[in-house]
Enzyme design. Sequence first.
Site, PDB file in Angstrom:
ATOM      1  N   ASP A  21      27.140  88.786  46.538  1.00  0.00           N
ATOM      2  CA  ASP A  21      27.223  87.324  46.625  1.00  0.00           C
ATOM      3  C   ASP A  21      28.519  86.891  47.305  1.00  0.00           C
ATOM      4  O   ASP A  21      29.541  87.569  47.205  1.00  0.00           O
ATOM      5  CB  ASP A  21      27.139  86.740  45.191  1.00  0.00           C
ATOM      6  CG  ASP A  21      26.804  85.262  45.210  1.00  0.00           C
ATOM      7  OD1 ASP A  21      26.461  84.729  46.276  1.00  0.00           O
ATOM      8  OD2 ASP A  21      26.903  84.622  44.143  1.00  0.00           O
ATOM      9  N   GLY A  22      28.446  85.740  47.962  1.00  0.00           N
ATOM     10  CA  GLY A  22      29.660  85.150  48.524  1.00  0.00           C
ATOM     11  C   GLY A  22      29.733  85.178  50.039  1.00  0.00           C
ATOM     12  O   GLY A  22      30.763  84.802  50.621  1.00  0.00           O
ATOM     13  N   ARG A  34      27.069  80.045  58.080  1.00  0.00           N
ATOM     14  CA  ARG A  34      26.744  80.955  56.975  1.00  0.00           C
ATOM     15  C   ARG A  34      26.318  82.359  57.420  1.00  0.00           C
ATOM     16  O   ARG A  34      26.703  83.354  56.820  1.00  0.00           O
ATOM     17  CB  ARG A  34      25.614  80.338  56.133  1.00  0.00           C
ATOM     18  CG  ARG A  34      25.994  79.069  55.393  1.00  0.00           C
ATOM     19  CD  ARG A  34      24.815  78.581  54.572  1.00  0.00           C
ATOM     20  NE  ARG A  34      24.318  79.621  53.704  1.00  0.00           N
ATOM     21  CZ  ARG A  34      24.875  79.954  52.547  1.00  0.00           C
ATOM     22  NH1 ARG A  34      25.923  79.307  52.101  1.00  0.00           N
ATOM     23  NH2 ARG A  34      24.368  80.924  51.817  1.00  0.00           N
ATOM     24  N   SER A  66      16.135  87.574  47.577  1.00  0.00           N
ATOM     25  CA  SER A  66      15.323  87.244  46.400  1.00  0.00           C
ATOM     26  C   SER A  66      14.122  86.404  46.806  1.00  0.00           C
ATOM     27  O   SER A  66      14.078  85.841  47.912  1.00  0.00           O
ATOM     28  CB  SER A  66      16.165  86.471  45.383  1.00  0.00           C
ATOM     29  OG  SER A  66      16.344  85.142  45.831  1.00  0.00           O
ATOM     30  N   GLU A  68      13.535  83.613  45.636  1.00  0.00           N
ATOM     31  CA  GLU A  68      14.045  82.236  45.716  1.00  0.00           C
ATOM     32  C   GLU A  68      14.754  81.982  47.053  1.00  0.00           C
ATOM     33  O   GLU A  68      14.866  80.841  47.497  1.00  0.00           O
ATOM     34  CB  GLU A  68      15.026  81.975  44.556  1.00  0.00           C
ATOM     35  CG  GLU A  68      14.380  81.927  43.170  1.00  0.00           C
ATOM     36  CD  GLU A  68      13.994  83.300  42.595  1.00  0.00           C
ATOM     37  OE1 GLU A  68      14.568  84.318  43.033  1.00  0.00           O
ATOM     38  OE2 GLU A  68      13.098  83.346  41.729  1.00  0.00           O
ATOM     39  N   ASN A  69      15.226  83.062  47.710  1.00  0.00           N
ATOM     40  CA  ASN A  69      15.966  82.886  48.975  1.00  0.00           C
ATOM     41  C   ASN A  69      15.098  82.322  50.112  1.00  0.00           C
ATOM     42  O   ASN A  69      15.620  81.827  51.112  1.00  0.00           O
ATOM     43  CB  ASN A  69      16.602  84.209  49.442  1.00  0.00           C
ATOM     44  CG  ASN A  69      17.800  84.629  48.615  1.00  0.00           C
ATOM     45  OD1 ASN A  69      18.103  85.814  48.483  1.00  0.00           O
ATOM     46  ND2 ASN A  69      18.525  83.661  48.042  1.00  0.00           N
ATOM     47  N   TRP A  70      13.756  82.377  49.974  1.00  0.00           N
ATOM     48  CA  TRP A  70      12.894  81.791  51.018  1.00  0.00           C
ATOM     49  C   TRP A  70      13.144  80.301  51.155  1.00  0.00           C
ATOM     50  O   TRP A  70      12.831  79.703  52.186  1.00  0.00           O
ATOM     51  CB  TRP A  70      11.406  82.015  50.694  1.00  0.00           C
ATOM     52  CG  TRP A  70      10.986  83.448  50.752  1.00  0.00           C
ATOM     53  CD1 TRP A  70      10.614  84.221  49.706  1.00  0.00           C
ATOM     54  CD2 TRP A  70      10.885  84.281  51.923  1.00  0.00           C
ATOM     55  NE1 TRP A  70      10.292  85.495  50.146  1.00  0.00           N
ATOM     56  CE2 TRP A  70      10.445  85.552  51.497  1.00  0.00           C
ATOM     57  CE3 TRP A  70      11.130  84.076  53.284  1.00  0.00           C
ATOM     58  CZ2 TRP A  70      10.254  86.619  52.378  1.00  0.00           C
ATOM     59  CZ3 TRP A  70      10.934  85.131  54.160  1.00  0.00           C
ATOM     60  CH2 TRP A  70      10.507  86.385  53.715  1.00  0.00           C
ATOM     61  N   ARG A 195      26.405  85.392  36.520  1.00  0.00           N
ATOM     62  CA  ARG A 195      25.011  85.314  36.063  1.00  0.00           C
ATOM     63  C   ARG A 195      24.227  86.435  36.731  1.00  0.00           C
ATOM     64  O   ARG A 195      24.712  87.065  37.671  1.00  0.00           O
ATOM     65  CB  ARG A 195      24.407  83.941  36.396  1.00  0.00           C
ATOM     66  CG  ARG A 195      24.584  83.519  37.838  1.00  0.00           C
ATOM     67  CD  ARG A 195      23.961  82.150  38.135  1.00  0.00           C
ATOM     68  NE  ARG A 195      24.259  81.756  39.503  1.00  0.00           N
ATOM     69  CZ  ARG A 195      25.257  80.961  39.862  1.00  0.00           C
ATOM     70  NH1 ARG A 195      26.047  80.423  38.948  1.00  0.00           N
ATOM     71  NH2 ARG A 195      25.472  80.676  41.125  1.00  0.00           N
ATOM     72  N   SER A 197      20.848  86.041  37.824  1.00  0.00           N
ATOM     73  CA  SER A 197      19.991  85.499  38.886  1.00  0.00           C
ATOM     74  C   SER A 197      18.662  86.229  39.104  1.00  0.00           C
ATOM     75  O   SER A 197      18.336  86.623  40.230  1.00  0.00           O
ATOM     76  CB  SER A 197      20.770  85.444  40.209  1.00  0.00           C
ATOM     77  OG  SER A 197      21.876  84.613  40.086  1.00  0.00           O
ATOM     78  N   GLU A 208      26.491  97.665  31.670  1.00  0.00           N
ATOM     79  CA  GLU A 208      27.802  97.016  31.628  1.00  0.00           C
ATOM     80  C   GLU A 208      27.878  96.056  32.814  1.00  0.00           C
ATOM     81  O   GLU A 208      27.512  96.425  33.946  1.00  0.00           O
ATOM     82  CB  GLU A 208      28.923  98.070  31.740  1.00  0.00           C
ATOM     83  CG  GLU A 208      29.008  98.989  30.540  1.00  0.00           C
ATOM     84  CD  GLU A 208      29.305  98.246  29.242  1.00  0.00           C
ATOM     85  OE1 GLU A 208      30.091  97.279  29.271  1.00  0.00           O
ATOM     86  OE2 GLU A 208      28.742  98.627  28.195  1.00  0.00           O
TER      87      GLU A 208
HETATM   88  C1  FPP Z   1      24.283  86.126  48.947  1.00  0.00           C
HETATM   89  O1  FPP Z   1      25.417  85.423  49.425  1.00  0.00           O
HETATM   90  C2  FPP Z   1      23.798  87.075  49.949  1.00  0.00           C
HETATM   91  C3  FPP Z   1      22.524  87.166  50.422  1.00  0.00           C
HETATM   92  C4  FPP Z   1      21.446  86.268  49.975  1.00  0.00           C
HETATM   93  C5  FPP Z   1      22.142  88.127  51.462  1.00  0.00           C
HETATM   94  C6  FPP Z   1      22.711  89.507  51.348  1.00  0.00           C
HETATM   95  C7  FPP Z   1      22.616  90.156  52.661  1.00  0.00           C
HETATM   96  C8  FPP Z   1      23.546  90.931  53.226  1.00  0.00           C
HETATM   97  C9  FPP Z   1      24.768  91.378  52.556  1.00  0.00           C
HETATM   98  C10 FPP Z   1      23.291  91.351  54.642  1.00  0.00           C
HETATM   99  C11 FPP Z   1      23.020  92.749  54.914  1.00  0.00           C
HETATM  100  C12 FPP Z   1      22.209  93.480  53.937  1.00  0.00           C
HETATM  101  C13 FPP Z   1      21.522  94.595  54.197  1.00  0.00           C
HETATM  102  C14 FPP Z   1      20.891  95.311  53.082  1.00  0.00           C
HETATM  103  C15 FPP Z   1      21.339  95.127  55.556  1.00  0.00           C
HETATM  104  P1  FPP Z   1      25.298  83.826  49.630  1.00  0.00           P
HETATM  105  O2  FPP Z   1      24.717  83.570  50.961  1.00  0.00           O
HETATM  106  O3  FPP Z   1      24.492  83.263  48.503  1.00  0.00           O
HETATM  107  O4  FPP Z   1      26.775  83.377  49.546  1.00  0.00           O
HETATM  108  P2  FPP Z   1      27.326  81.967  48.972  1.00  0.00           P
HETATM  109  O5  FPP Z   1      26.990  81.947  47.509  1.00  0.00           O
HETATM  110  O6  FPP Z   1      28.798  82.031  49.229  1.00  0.00           O
HETATM  111  O7  FPP Z   1      26.651  80.879  49.742  1.00  0.00           O
END
Ligand code: FPP
Length: 248
Positions: A21-22, A34, A66, A68-70, A195, A197, A208
């Site tokens: 995350d992040g 982003r 996830s 939900e990410n759609w 969390r 999620s 842990e």
């Molecule tokens: C959450 O950060 C991250 C994601 C939803 C995507 C994760 C994907 C990668 C790390 C890219 C590469 C992965 C692979 C397996 C090739 P966020 O976008 O929710 O960050 P924010 O909370 O700061 O907005």
Amino acid sequence: MAQESHIDPNNLPQHIAVIMDGNGRWAKNHNKVRVFGHQNGVQAVREISEGAAELQIPYLTLFAFSKENWNRPAFEVNTLMKLFVKTMDKELSTLNKNNIRLNAIGDVTSLPKETYKALLKGMQATSHNDGMVLTLALNYSSRWEILSAIKKYGTMVKNGEIKPELIDEEFFNGLLETSDMPDPDLLIRTSGECRVSNYLLWQLSYSELYFTDVLWPDFNKSHLHEAIRTYQNRERRFGLTGEQLINS
Ligand code: FPP
């Protein structure tokens, strides 16, 4: 290596699950859009996969996308799907060099065709490796997984393949996406959010939990080592008392 020396090789987590995350906040901090954060998140995926494989951690499971990410903006979703394709293609030789087997959990057949194809290709091309299993949770959510398992179970009961009273934890485990791996010992979530999620809700029962403020694109091997050292200082009781553990 100096950092690694403080890690007890006899008390390693057998399965590490990660919520990466992040990325979006990292991009914002760099005055970028982003998707720049996701692109830079790939380097952290590489670094953590390599770091876990070096320590001979048997299972590493990354929450990549996830259900939900759609609902995110279409441009972000499309860029992420393309990034998965590009990364899986590009990293194949590194995965093979590190004896890593690529695996996936989630509703992967509903992914865009190109992403699904790249995933299958990556899984096939690394299927002979017997080192770490790197699982990508793609189009995954835990409630979807649990409901899918219940649907499978319902069909089995209806077909007379199992008596309803015979269901137990082991049987239910076998119906989950993670049926061929142990539960995570350690969950790492970056970016300061505390969390889970909709991630591995059944499987995290006794894991842990480790939360760090580091944003995913900045997460590196020394952060991974720090998380493992913290894990090694925890007392895992599995419902027992501390005294019972001392006397066992
Ligand atoms: C959450 O950060 C991250 C994601 C939803 C995507 C994760 C994907 C990668 C790390 C890219 C590469 C992965 C692979 C397996 C090739 P966020 O976008 O929710 O960050 P924010 O909370 O700061 O907005």
